[in-house]
Design an enzyme around this catalytic site. Structure first.
Site, PDB file in Angstrom:
ATOM      1  N   LYS A 193       0.828  -1.213   0.000  1.00  0.00           N
ATOM      2  CA  LYS A 193       0.000   0.000   0.000  1.00  0.00           C
ATOM      3  C   LYS A 193       0.861   1.262   0.000  1.00  0.00           C
ATOM      4  CE  LYS A 193      -2.118  -0.798   3.909  1.00  0.00           C
ATOM      5  NZ  LYS A 193      -1.606  -2.108   4.358  1.00  0.00           N
ATOM      6  N   ARG A 243      -9.025   0.913   9.536  1.00  0.00           N
ATOM      7  CA  ARG A 243      -8.772  -0.504   9.816  1.00  0.00           C
ATOM      8  C   ARG A 243      -9.827  -1.169  10.679  1.00  0.00           C
ATOM      9  NH1 ARG A 243      -2.267  -1.220   9.759  1.00  0.00           N
ATOM     10  NH2 ARG A 243      -1.880   0.769   8.770  1.00  0.00           N
ATOM     11  N   ARG A 245      12.129  -7.317   5.203  1.00  0.00           N
ATOM     12  CA  ARG A 245      12.081  -5.869   5.002  1.00  0.00           C
ATOM     13  C   ARG A 245      12.883  -5.105   6.051  1.00  0.00           C
ATOM     14  NH1 ARG A 245       6.224  -2.896   4.976  1.00  0.00           N
ATOM     15  NH2 ARG A 245       6.192  -3.190   7.228  1.00  0.00           N
ATOM     16  N   ARG A 282      11.823  -2.993  11.596  1.00  0.00           N
ATOM     17  CA  ARG A 282      10.754  -2.503  12.469  1.00  0.00           C
ATOM     18  C   ARG A 282      10.399  -3.561  13.504  1.00  0.00           C
ATOM     19  NH1 ARG A 282       6.124  -0.268   8.504  1.00  0.00           N
ATOM     20  NH2 ARG A 282       4.863  -1.325  10.060  1.00  0.00           N
ATOM     21  N   ARG A 294      -0.257  -9.080  13.329  1.00  0.00           N
ATOM     22  CA  ARG A 294      -0.823  -8.086  12.405  1.00  0.00           C
ATOM     23  C   ARG A 294      -1.732  -8.745  11.377  1.00  0.00           C
ATOM     24  NH1 ARG A 294       4.572  -6.003  10.541  1.00  0.00           N
ATOM     25  NH2 ARG A 294       3.595  -4.537   9.103  1.00  0.00           N
TER      26      ARG A 294
END
Ligand code: ADP
Ligand code: ZN
Length: 211
Positions: A13, A88, A127, A156, A167
């Site tokens: 996104k 969300r 990532r 992260r 998540r």
């Protein structure tokens, strides 16, 4: 032009949002970025959000509705805005719809990026993210310098395996229903296959918007 981007974490996104910014000439707001900046700056908002974010849980709706309101009343979004990860939960969808009604602006489209869980887990675990400009990279080790801004690339906290799993659970339980909520309330909801090169996905997103 107001566009909502929906889709699981790691679906791209953020990347596609940036491309739409360039194509459509309206800014993008990502609540994840706003919250991470607040955590870094150590503001009250940041202190409240940090625990939720590190675990991979959603921060309370009240916090997000505040950010939403600020976003929509800012002069920068007068021509439009791309809302990345801003909605969300059903309560947030309702909140957004109410705010748009109040200021008499339409929701132009909801783009839903779709992708399988195993692809997401692979992407998120590989990532690293710049701690300054927030750009994600797929092929750079933590500790490297950001080629874009000279910042520091980090893993992260919520890209650790437990938080990734959490998540994805949260997405299925709380965010997927939002897709149906928007459909049931007459929004233009379009799916975009998020598997492919960034260019391919961008072309699909633009097509979904009728461009
Ligand atoms: P991702 O979508 O890849 O999980 P983001 O950077 O968009 O990552 O968001 C990071 C975290 O910020 C989320 O896991 C959540 O804790 C918080 N967050 C962002 N947007 C929202 C929202 N609309 N509602 C609740 N929490 C949010
Ligand atoms: Zn950077």
């Amino acid at each position: 032009m107001i566009i909502v981007l929906l889709g699981p974490p790691g679906a791209g996104k953020g990347t596609q949002g940036e491309r739409l910014v360039a194509r459509l000439g309206v800014p993008k707001v990502a609540t994840g970025d706003v919250l991470r900046a607040a955590v870094k700056a150590g503001t009250r908002l940041g202190l409240e959000a940090k625990g939720f974010m590190d675990r991979g849980d959603l921060v309370p709706d009240r916090v997000i509705l505040g950010i939403m309101k600020e976003t929509l009343s800012s002069p920068e979004t007068a021509k439009g805005v791309i809302l990345d990860g801003v909605v969300r939960t059903e309560a947030q969808a309702e909140g957004l719809a109410g705010m748009l009604k109040e200021i008499n602006r339409p929701l132009d489209a909801v783009l839903v990026f779709t992708i399988a869980d195993d692809v997401l887990i692979a992407r998120l675990s590989a990532r690293t993210t710049c701690d300054h400009c927030q750009t994600p990279f797929m092929d750079m080790a933590p500790g490297t310098t950001c080629p874009k801004c000279g910042g520091h690339l980090v893993r992260r906290k919520d890209d650790e395996p437990d938080a990734i799993r959490r998540r994805l659970e949260v997405y299925t339980a709380q965010t997927e229903p939002v897709i149906h909520w928007f459909r049931d309330h007459g929004a233009k909801v379009v799916s975009v296959d998020a598997v492919g090169t960034m260019d391919e996905v961008e072309a699909r997103a633009l097509a979904a918007l009728g461009r």
